[in-house]
Design a protein around this motif. Structure first.
Motif, PDB file in Angstrom:
ATOM      1  N   ASN A  34       0.845  -1.191   0.000  1.00  0.00           N
ATOM      2  CA  ASN A  34       0.000   0.000   0.000  1.00  0.00           C
ATOM      3  C   ASN A  34       0.881   1.242   0.000  1.00  0.00           C
ATOM      4  O   ASN A  34       1.764   1.343   0.824  1.00  0.00           O
ATOM      5  CB  ASN A  34      -0.903  -0.029   1.237  1.00  0.00           C
ATOM      6  N   PRO A  35       0.720   2.137  -0.951  1.00  0.00           N
ATOM      7  CA  PRO A  35      -0.367   2.407  -1.886  1.00  0.00           C
ATOM      8  C   PRO A  35      -0.140   1.875  -3.299  1.00  0.00           C
ATOM      9  O   PRO A  35      -0.884   2.239  -4.196  1.00  0.00           O
ATOM     10  CB  PRO A  35      -0.428   3.930  -1.886  1.00  0.00           C
ATOM     11  N   GLU A  41      -6.953   2.047  -1.118  1.00  0.00           N
ATOM     12  CA  GLU A  41      -7.240   1.476   0.199  1.00  0.00           C
ATOM     13  C   GLU A  41      -8.588   1.878   0.768  1.00  0.00           C
ATOM     14  O   GLU A  41      -9.144   1.169   1.591  1.00  0.00           O
ATOM     15  CB  GLU A  41      -6.142   1.823   1.200  1.00  0.00           C
ATOM     16  N   SER A  51      -2.288  -9.943  -2.138  1.00  0.00           N
ATOM     17  CA  SER A  51      -1.369  -8.964  -1.559  1.00  0.00           C
ATOM     18  C   SER A  51       0.015  -9.592  -1.515  1.00  0.00           C
ATOM     19  O   SER A  51       0.290 -10.436  -0.656  1.00  0.00           O
ATOM     20  CB  SER A  51      -1.819  -8.574  -0.153  1.00  0.00           C
ATOM     21  N   ARG A  56      -4.241  -3.346   1.565  1.00  0.00           N
ATOM     22  CA  ARG A  56      -5.186  -2.768   2.533  1.00  0.00           C
ATOM     23  C   ARG A  56      -6.396  -2.223   1.781  1.00  0.00           C
ATOM     24  O   ARG A  56      -6.239  -1.490   0.809  1.00  0.00           O
ATOM     25  CB  ARG A  56      -4.502  -1.657   3.312  1.00  0.00           C
ATOM     26  N   ASN A  57      -7.596  -2.605   2.253  1.00  0.00           N
ATOM     27  CA  ASN A  57      -8.836  -2.109   1.662  1.00  0.00           C
ATOM     28  C   ASN A  57      -9.878  -1.886   2.743  1.00  0.00           C
ATOM     29  O   ASN A  57      -9.742  -2.377   3.858  1.00  0.00           O
ATOM     30  CB  ASN A  57      -9.375  -3.085   0.615  1.00  0.00           C
TER      31      ASN A  57
END
Length: 100
Positions: A34-35, A41, A51, A56-57
């Motif tokens: 991330n990002p 995200e 991943s 990240r979400n």
């Protein structure tokens, strides 16, 4: 190994069918860290998330595979990796070394 994959796939399909029909999100997520990921995200994923290092979400619904996966909202489905982080509700199956 085939049995584990078949169980994970079946659990993922059941979670998707049992999930809310209003579940919204992108169908696929690919994240290096991330990002550096396809879906930002602050958006949700409803399908498959991979991943490679860290993804990240907001919400995740489906099959989640990765080294470190993070969901800031709700998770429904199968999570398989080294570290699995879910900030709110989790429904499904986890196979991680570390869970939070």
């Amino acid at each position: 190994m085939r049995t584990v994959i078949a169980i994970a796939f079946a659990a993922c399909m059941m979670a998707l069918m049992a999930g809310s029909t209003s579940a919204q999100g992108k169908p696929i997520q690919l994240a290096l860290f991330n990002p550096v990921q396809i879906v930002p995200e602050n958006e949700s994923v409803a399908g498959f998330r991979l991943s490679l290092l860290y993804g990240r979400n907001a919400n995740m619904n489906g099959f989640d595979l990765g080294l470190v996966t993070s969901t800031t909202g709700n998770f429904t489905g199968v999570q398989w990796g080294f570290v699995g982080l879910v900030d709110q509700n989790f429904e499904g199956w986890q196979y991680n070394n570390f869970v939070s």
